[in-house]
Each structure stands twice: as structure tokens, then as C-alpha cells.
Design an enzyme around this catalytic site. Sequence first.
Site, PDB file in Angstrom:
ATOM      1  N   ASP A  49       0.831  -1.212   0.000  1.00  0.00           N
ATOM      2  CA  ASP A  49       0.000   0.000   0.000  1.00  0.00           C
ATOM      3  C   ASP A  49       0.868   1.266   0.000  1.00  0.00           C
ATOM      4  O   ASP A  49       0.349   2.381  -0.083  1.00  0.00           O
ATOM      5  CB  ASP A  49      -1.027   0.002   1.146  1.00  0.00           C
ATOM      6  CG  ASP A  49      -0.395  -0.051   2.518  1.00  0.00           C
ATOM      7  OD1 ASP A  49       0.843  -0.171   2.622  1.00  0.00           O
ATOM      8  OD2 ASP A  49      -1.146   0.018   3.518  1.00  0.00           O
ATOM      9  N   SER A  50       2.198   1.096   0.019  1.00  0.00           N
ATOM     10  CA  SER A  50       3.097   2.239  -0.206  1.00  0.00           C
ATOM     11  C   SER A  50       2.829   2.833  -1.595  1.00  0.00           C
ATOM     12  O   SER A  50       3.268   3.952  -1.880  1.00  0.00           O
ATOM     13  CB  SER A  50       4.563   1.801  -0.086  1.00  0.00           C
ATOM     14  OG  SER A  50       4.818   0.672  -0.894  1.00  0.00           O
ATOM     15  N   ASP A  88      -1.252  -6.077  -0.480  1.00  0.00           N
ATOM     16  CA  ASP A  88      -1.569  -5.499   0.828  1.00  0.00           C
ATOM     17  C   ASP A  88      -3.063  -5.276   0.996  1.00  0.00           C
ATOM     18  O   ASP A  88      -3.730  -4.809   0.063  1.00  0.00           O
ATOM     19  CB  ASP A  88      -0.890  -4.126   0.962  1.00  0.00           C
ATOM     20  CG  ASP A  88       0.282  -4.144   1.911  1.00  0.00           C
ATOM     21  OD1 ASP A  88       0.404  -5.087   2.722  1.00  0.00           O
ATOM     22  OD2 ASP A  88       1.094  -3.197   1.832  1.00  0.00           O
ATOM     23  N   LYS A 118      -1.317  -9.373   2.532  1.00  0.00           N
ATOM     24  CA  LYS A 118      -0.555  -8.971   3.712  1.00  0.00           C
ATOM     25  C   LYS A 118      -1.413  -8.029   4.529  1.00  0.00           C
ATOM     26  O   LYS A 118      -2.149  -7.215   3.965  1.00  0.00           O
ATOM     27  CB  LYS A 118       0.760  -8.284   3.318  1.00  0.00           C
ATOM     28  CG  LYS A 118       1.537  -7.747   4.526  1.00  0.00           C
ATOM     29  CD  LYS A 118       2.959  -7.367   4.172  1.00  0.00           C
ATOM     30  CE  LYS A 118       3.128  -6.001   3.559  1.00  0.00           C
ATOM     31  NZ  LYS A 118       2.634  -4.856   4.364  1.00  0.00           N
ATOM     32  N   GLU A 120      -1.361  -5.630   8.422  1.00  0.00           N
ATOM     33  CA  GLU A 120      -0.533  -5.125   9.514  1.00  0.00           C
ATOM     34  C   GLU A 120      -1.133  -5.480  10.869  1.00  0.00           C
ATOM     35  O   GLU A 120      -2.354  -5.487  11.041  1.00  0.00           O
ATOM     36  CB  GLU A 120      -0.409  -3.596   9.416  1.00  0.00           C
ATOM     37  CG  GLU A 120       0.323  -3.131   8.175  1.00  0.00           C
ATOM     38  CD  GLU A 120       0.499  -1.610   8.116  1.00  0.00           C
ATOM     39  OE1 GLU A 120       0.190  -0.915   9.110  1.00  0.00           O
ATOM     40  OE2 GLU A 120       0.941  -1.132   7.054  1.00  0.00           O
ATOM     41  N   GLU A 187       9.263  -4.498  10.085  1.00  0.00           N
ATOM     42  CA  GLU A 187       9.626  -3.172   9.555  1.00  0.00           C
ATOM     43  C   GLU A 187      10.191  -2.286  10.664  1.00  0.00           C
ATOM     44  O   GLU A 187       9.660  -2.256  11.782  1.00  0.00           O
ATOM     45  CB  GLU A 187       8.401  -2.488   8.911  1.00  0.00           C
ATOM     46  CG  GLU A 187       8.768  -1.102   8.368  1.00  0.00           C
ATOM     47  CD  GLU A 187       7.757  -0.493   7.395  1.00  0.00           C
ATOM     48  OE1 GLU A 187       6.744  -1.139   7.085  1.00  0.00           O
ATOM     49  OE2 GLU A 187       8.014   0.656   6.960  1.00  0.00           O
TER      50      GLU A 187
HETATM   51  O1  KIV Z   1       3.467  -1.120   1.567  1.00  0.00           O
HETATM   52  C1  KIV Z   1       4.610  -1.560   1.480  1.00  0.00           C
HETATM   53  O2  KIV Z   1       5.332  -1.319   0.516  1.00  0.00           O
HETATM   54  C2  KIV Z   1       5.077  -2.410   2.558  1.00  0.00           C
HETATM   55  C3  KIV Z   1       6.538  -2.717   2.597  1.00  0.00           C
HETATM   56  C4  KIV Z   1       7.286  -1.507   2.933  1.00  0.00           C
HETATM   57  C5  KIV Z   1       6.845  -3.847   3.497  1.00  0.00           C
HETATM   58  O3  KIV Z   1       4.317  -2.803   3.380  1.00  0.00           O
END
Ligand code: KIV
Length: 274
Positions: A49-50, A88, A118, A120, A187
Site C-alpha cells: 500500500d506504499s 496489501d 498482507k 498489519e 519493519e
Molecule cells: O506497503 C509496502 O510497501 C510495505 C513494505 C514496505 C513492506 O508494506
Amino acid sequence: MSVHSQNRRVTVPEIRAHKNAKPVVTLTCYHAHTARLLDNYVDIMLVGDSLGMVMHGLENTLGVTLEMMITHGKAVMRGSSRALVVVDMPFGSYEESPAVAFRNAARIIQETGATAVKLEGGSRMAQTIRYLTERGVPVMGHIGLTPQMVHVTGGFRTTGRTEAEWPAIEADAKAVAEAGAFAVVLEGMAEPLAAKITQQIAIPTIGIGASVACDGQVLVLEDMLGLNPNPPKFVREYAHLGPAIEAAVKDYAADVRERRFPGAENVYPMKKAQ
Ligand code: KIV
């Protein structure tokens, strides 16, 4: 450099088998062209989600939607055929209840074709991780610095720098592993804690700003390619594409203004009238 020759996708059990073996190579990826370039070299492509910041110019990941994740997940799947693709779950799509998380995770898997999601959170998300894995959705965990909690934590702070913090983070790692996650991102974590967790749990730890002690590493692709003017300080820039793109655009602009057209010989000529 190792180049993979198989062309079926890497599987979840294959990633688990990296524990105490070959480090897991992971990069974020958000679009089809880069997916094609990464596919032979990485074990996992993470549609993180970055992308909210990198692709959409958002200030943090909180504005990222399920639709955005699905759009980019589809692009990465179209551009790749070998790496395992993890998408994510964005803020607001899984925290409410295991059932809501399952509904949204199932949408991600069905609409993108990706293998896993993924999410969190450690102990507080263990029940959800179990619920998803028991229903066919492989889950990668994410503990330590969790960017979706930015408004609660007040910023992006490295975790585990005092030993007093360790027990809660170790408990998070164990909870995620015992709930059935196949790997976990650590992280922003102090090295001794990342090393301890890596020894304690049976699934691969994938570090980002968490030292070489982890079972694998992940970086944001655009950071390591030199496209981020302010990359995190743990990032090695393997290329400098930012300045390279700027130089190319400058040359192009000069050509256009001077009415130069270097590709002119490749333009299709007019057909002669019969
Ligand atoms: O969103 C993302 O890119 C991430 C990584 C930094 C692990 O969660």
C-alpha cells in the site's frame, strides 16, 4: 546473480521452506512493466500500500482503497508469471472483523489472481490471520513499524530500541506465526530484536530497515532505483533513475523545441497512389 528458469509461480510452501535456508528476495511492485523486469529475480512481489505515496502522491497509506490495490494487483499479475504476488490489505478493509477481512481478501484474490494478502498488526490481528488461512487465504504478517497506525503512534519510529519494548513485539511475532501466517515483515526494528525474533519463530522474517538478521529483505522498488528524492536512510540505491529520467526528458524537450526528430527514419512513409 541467480536467474530462475521455472515459469510456474512460486508457492507459499516454497516460501516457508526458505526458513533457515536461502534468503527470500522481495521487492514491492505496482505495475506491469516493472513486474516483467523483476519476475526472474525475486521470490515475492509485494503490491504494497506504499503505492499510495509512490504512485498516487498521497501523504501516507491511509487513503489507499481496496479498488486501488486491486487495480495495481491485476497489473502486476499481468506482467509476471513466476514470482509469488502478495497484495496489501489497505487500511479499513480488515480491522473490523475476521468476516469483513475475509470478504475483502477474497475479492483481492479473486479479482487479481494473486496468491496471498498482507495485513498489519501482531497479537491483535491473530484471530483474523487464523480465520483467513483456515479459509484458503494465505497471509503475510507485518509487525514492528506499522505505517497504517501512523496517527496512533504519531510518526514512523524504529521499534525495539529499548529492551522494555521487546516482549510485546516478540509476542506479536509469535502470535502471527502461530495463527498461520506463512511469513512476516519486520519493519523498522532494531537488529538484536529482529535477530531474536528470527530465531524464535518458524516462519521466514522479511526485513525492511530491520537488519540482515532477517530471513529475507524487502525494499520499495522506487527507493532502490533512485526515484525517491528522500529515501529512508537504510536504502541502498542500486540505480539512479531519477536523474537519468530528468536528463532524458531534458534532451527530448530540447529536440522538440529545435524541431529535431531523431526517430524520423522510422516513421511510416506515405503510400504511393496506385
Ligand atoms: O506497503 C509496502 O510497501 C510495505 C513494505 C514496505 C513492506 O508494506
